[in-house]
Motif scaffolding. Structure first.
Motif, PDB file in Angstrom:
ATOM      1  N   VAL A 330       0.837  -1.211   0.000  1.00 55.27           N
ATOM      2  CA  VAL A 330       0.000   0.000   0.000  1.00 55.27           C
ATOM      3  C   VAL A 330       0.864   1.251   0.000  1.00 55.27           C
ATOM      4  O   VAL A 330       0.590   2.210  -0.740  1.00 55.27           O
ATOM      5  CB  VAL A 330      -0.942  -0.014   1.228  1.00 55.27           C
ATOM      6  CG1 VAL A 330      -1.632   1.334   1.391  1.00 55.27           C
ATOM      7  CG2 VAL A 330      -1.979  -1.116   1.093  1.00 55.27           C
ATOM      8  N   LYS A 331       1.925   1.240   0.815  1.00 60.06           N
ATOM      9  CA  LYS A 331       2.822   2.392   0.860  1.00 60.06           C
ATOM     10  C   LYS A 331       3.504   2.608  -0.491  1.00 60.06           C
ATOM     11  O   LYS A 331       3.648   3.747  -0.945  1.00 60.06           O
ATOM     12  CB  LYS A 331       3.877   2.196   1.949  1.00 60.06           C
ATOM     13  CG  LYS A 331       3.327   2.336   3.362  1.00 60.06           C
ATOM     14  CD  LYS A 331       4.434   2.169   4.391  1.00 60.06           C
ATOM     15  CE  LYS A 331       3.886   2.332   5.808  1.00 60.06           C
ATOM     16  NZ  LYS A 331       4.949   2.143   6.830  1.00 60.06           N
ATOM     17  N   ALA A 332       3.897   1.506  -1.132  1.00 63.04           N
ATOM     18  CA  ALA A 332       4.542   1.623  -2.439  1.00 63.04           C
ATOM     19  C   ALA A 332       3.564   2.177  -3.469  1.00 63.04           C
ATOM     20  O   ALA A 332       3.935   3.047  -4.292  1.00 63.04           O
ATOM     21  CB  ALA A 332       5.058   0.253  -2.878  1.00 63.04           C
ATOM     22  N   GLU A 333       2.302   1.716  -3.420  1.00 64.51           N
ATOM     23  CA  GLU A 333       1.296   2.222  -4.355  1.00 64.51           C
ATOM     24  C   GLU A 333       0.999   3.694  -4.091  1.00 64.51           C
ATOM     25  O   GLU A 333       0.826   4.484  -5.026  1.00 64.51           O
ATOM     26  CB  GLU A 333       0.014   1.390  -4.243  1.00 64.51           C
ATOM     27  CG  GLU A 333       0.136  -0.011  -4.817  1.00 64.51           C
ATOM     28  CD  GLU A 333       0.390   0.007  -6.314  1.00 64.51           C
ATOM     29  OE1 GLU A 333      -0.197   0.855  -7.006  1.00 64.51           O
ATOM     30  OE2 GLU A 333       1.196  -0.814  -6.790  1.00 64.51           O
ATOM     31  N   ARG A 336       3.831   5.696  -5.429  1.00 67.67           N
ATOM     32  CA  ARG A 336       3.742   5.757  -6.897  1.00 67.67           C
ATOM     33  C   ARG A 336       2.622   6.701  -7.338  1.00 67.67           C
ATOM     34  O   ARG A 336       2.765   7.445  -8.310  1.00 67.67           O
ATOM     35  CB  ARG A 336       3.493   4.352  -7.446  1.00 67.67           C
ATOM     36  CG  ARG A 336       3.726   4.217  -8.949  1.00 67.67           C
ATOM     37  CD  ARG A 336       3.749   2.760  -9.352  1.00 67.67           C
ATOM     38  NE  ARG A 336       2.459   2.133  -9.175  1.00 67.67           N
ATOM     39  CZ  ARG A 336       1.484   2.156 -10.102  1.00 67.67           C
ATOM     40  NH1 ARG A 336       1.683   2.782 -11.253  1.00 67.67           N
ATOM     41  NH2 ARG A 336       0.334   1.553  -9.878  1.00 67.67           N
ATOM     42  N   PHE A 337       1.509   6.677  -6.586  1.00 65.65           N
ATOM     43  CA  PHE A 337       0.393   7.563  -6.926  1.00 65.65           C
ATOM     44  C   PHE A 337       0.784   9.020  -6.725  1.00 65.65           C
ATOM     45  O   PHE A 337       0.456   9.889  -7.561  1.00 65.65           O
ATOM     46  CB  PHE A 337      -0.819   7.207  -6.059  1.00 65.65           C
ATOM     47  CG  PHE A 337      -1.990   8.125  -6.246  1.00 65.65           C
ATOM     48  CD1 PHE A 337      -2.800   8.008  -7.362  1.00 65.65           C
ATOM     49  CD2 PHE A 337      -2.267   9.113  -5.316  1.00 65.65           C
ATOM     50  CE1 PHE A 337      -3.881   8.854  -7.542  1.00 65.65           C
ATOM     51  CE2 PHE A 337      -3.340   9.960  -5.486  1.00 65.65           C
ATOM     52  CZ  PHE A 337      -4.155   9.836  -6.610  1.00 65.65           C
ATOM     53  N   ARG A 338       1.483   9.303  -5.584  1.00 68.28           N
ATOM     54  CA  ARG A 338       1.916  10.679  -5.346  1.00 68.28           C
ATOM     55  C   ARG A 338       2.870  11.155  -6.434  1.00 68.28           C
ATOM     56  O   ARG A 338       2.802  12.299  -6.891  1.00 68.28           O
ATOM     57  CB  ARG A 338       2.598  10.775  -3.977  1.00 68.28           C
ATOM     58  CG  ARG A 338       1.642  10.613  -2.790  1.00 68.28           C
ATOM     59  CD  ARG A 338       2.308  11.073  -1.510  1.00 68.28           C
ATOM     60  NE  ARG A 338       1.514  10.675  -0.342  1.00 68.28           N
ATOM     61  CZ  ARG A 338       1.737   9.596   0.361  1.00 68.28           C
ATOM     62  NH1 ARG A 338       2.721   8.777   0.026  1.00 68.28           N
ATOM     63  NH2 ARG A 338       0.977   9.307   1.403  1.00 68.28           N
ATOM     64  N   GLN A 339       3.781  10.274  -6.837  1.00 70.98           N
ATOM     65  CA  GLN A 339       4.722  10.627  -7.891  1.00 70.98           C
ATOM     66  C   GLN A 339       3.986  10.898  -9.208  1.00 70.98           C
ATOM     67  O   GLN A 339       4.295  11.861  -9.923  1.00 70.98           O
ATOM     68  CB  GLN A 339       5.727   9.481  -8.076  1.00 70.98           C
ATOM     69  CG  GLN A 339       6.861   9.807  -9.034  1.00 70.98           C
ATOM     70  CD  GLN A 339       7.851   8.662  -9.139  1.00 70.98           C
ATOM     71  OE1 GLN A 339       7.639   7.610  -8.557  1.00 70.98           O
ATOM     72  NE2 GLN A 339       8.916   8.869  -9.880  1.00 70.98           N
TER      73      GLN A 339
END
Length: 383
Positions: A330-333, A336-339
């Motif tokens: 979830v943190k990785a997603e 990635r979403f913020r980026q």
């Protein structure tokens, strides 16, 4: 051993032991022994040496590191039928490979404790059935706990599982591979273990002492020897004086298995088989099983199934790992979403800026066009 001829004096009560002897000799006996300890301490070798037969083949400990991913304590059951002077004993040996073999041994004793409780539970359930002719009985009569001969004292893991085993089974501590310590170091090691057992309130099996019993002196010798120092070996070696014995050969000489000056193997064998096997069996049935049965009957209705504990550490650990993995995903997603969001904002800003520049260029061109039209109109008027 010949049975005395029945006496016809009196009413015959004195002949009841002879009748009991005949029944036992006809039915035989069954004995269940559990061995607990880290790999490589000679558990299999000792069992084979105790009963003078290869009940279990030697294990290949070079492969035990492949099981590090499992992190499980297993329970293996070995059954055999032994016969001596036409008397048969059905022997069951319960091994616990994997115990104490990992860096994180948290709750590694749980499968062992659950197995002991499950055998009490299975026997109690069978007693509640209408037909009780053929009951399967795997209740543990004796548990040998193997202590590594470090020369220091008991480890926290040893203390933790011995506390749990002592309330459920006849616990007999043994010092494995005693030939790796000198006699003085071994004596001090035994003394430290006794002190820890007393200080921690660990319950261990001690032979009963009856003042009028002819075996009382032998029972005292056995009690003084606890924890038993043992040397296990099924190999025949030749001593310097020409004798062929079971033992281990070293540069300095031979460590003999059945030499009481070298280890307590004969005392342990006497306790388990020759003098106190019946007491181990009766103590398991009348004390440990009855304690379990009483506890369950006080908290459950008759015939009600045992409540299974859902907080199995194995499942809790797997659940924790899955939760951690899910959180990381979830943190990785989210990262990635913020980026991606920042990229969209930057792209939007760039497009807005380009649009403003294009709008400004259009305004400028419109102004230039208007100026050209005005200049063209003035020129036409002069003509």
């Amino acid at each position: 051993m010949s049975i005395p001829a029945p006496s016809f004096d009196g009413i015959g009560i004195a002949n009841l032991p002879n009748q009991r002897h005949k029944i036992v000799a006809k039915r035989g006996a069954h004995f269940t022994i559990m061995v607990v300890g880290e790999s490589g301490l000679g558990k299999t070798t000792l069992i084979n040496t105790l009963f003078s037969t290869e009940l279990s083949p030697p294990k290949n400990y070079s492969k035990r590191h492949f099981k590090q991913l499992d992190k499980l304590t297993e329970v293996e059951i070995i059954k055999a039928e032994l016969e001596e002077r036409q008397f048969k004993v059905k022997l069951t040996v319960i091994d616990t490979p994997g115990f104490g073999d990992y860096v994180n041994n948290r709750d590694s004793w749980l499968p062992i404790v659950e197995f002991i409780d499950d055998q009490h539970e299975a026997y109690m359930r069978q007693e509640q059935q209408p037909q009780r002719h053929e009951k399967t009985d795997l209740r543990v009569h004796a548990c040998l706990y193997f202590i590594r001969a470090t020369g220091h004292t008991l480890k926290p893991l040893d203390i933790e599982i011995m506390k749990r085993l002592g309330t459920r089974v006849n616990l007999i501590p043994v010092i494995a591979k005693a030939d790796t310590l000198t006699q003085n170091d071994l004596h001090m090691f035994k003394q430290r273990i006794r002190e820890v057992i007393g200080a921690q309130g660990i319950r261990i099996y001690t032979p009963p002492l009856d003042a009028d019993d002819e075996n009382a002196e032998h029972a005292r010798v056995l009690i003084d020897a606890i924890p038993f120092s043992i040397i296990g070996s099924t190999e025949d070696v030749k001593t310097p004086d020409g004798r062929v014995v079971k033992g281990r050969e070293y540069i300095w000489g031979v460590a003999e298995v059945e030499n009481e000056n070298h280890c307590d193997f004969k005392k342990l064998r006497s306790l388990l088989i020759r003098t106190h096997m019946l007491d181990l069996i009766s103590t398991s049935e009348e004390l440990h099983y009855e304690n379990y049965r009483q506890t369950q009957m006080e908290t459950r209705k008759f015939g009600e199934a045992k409540v299974k504990k859902l907080d199995n550490p194995k499942f809790k650990e797997e659940e924790e790992q899955l939760r951690k993995k899910f959180t990381e995903q979830v943190k990785a997603e989210e990262a990635r979403f913020r980026q991606w969001e920042q990229h969209l904002i930057a792209e939007r800003d760039r497009l807005n800026k380009d649009l403003e520049m294009a709008h400004s260029a259009i305004k400028q061109l419109e102004a230039e066009l208007e100026n050209l039209q005005v200049g063209y109109g003035r020129g036409s008027g002069r003509r």
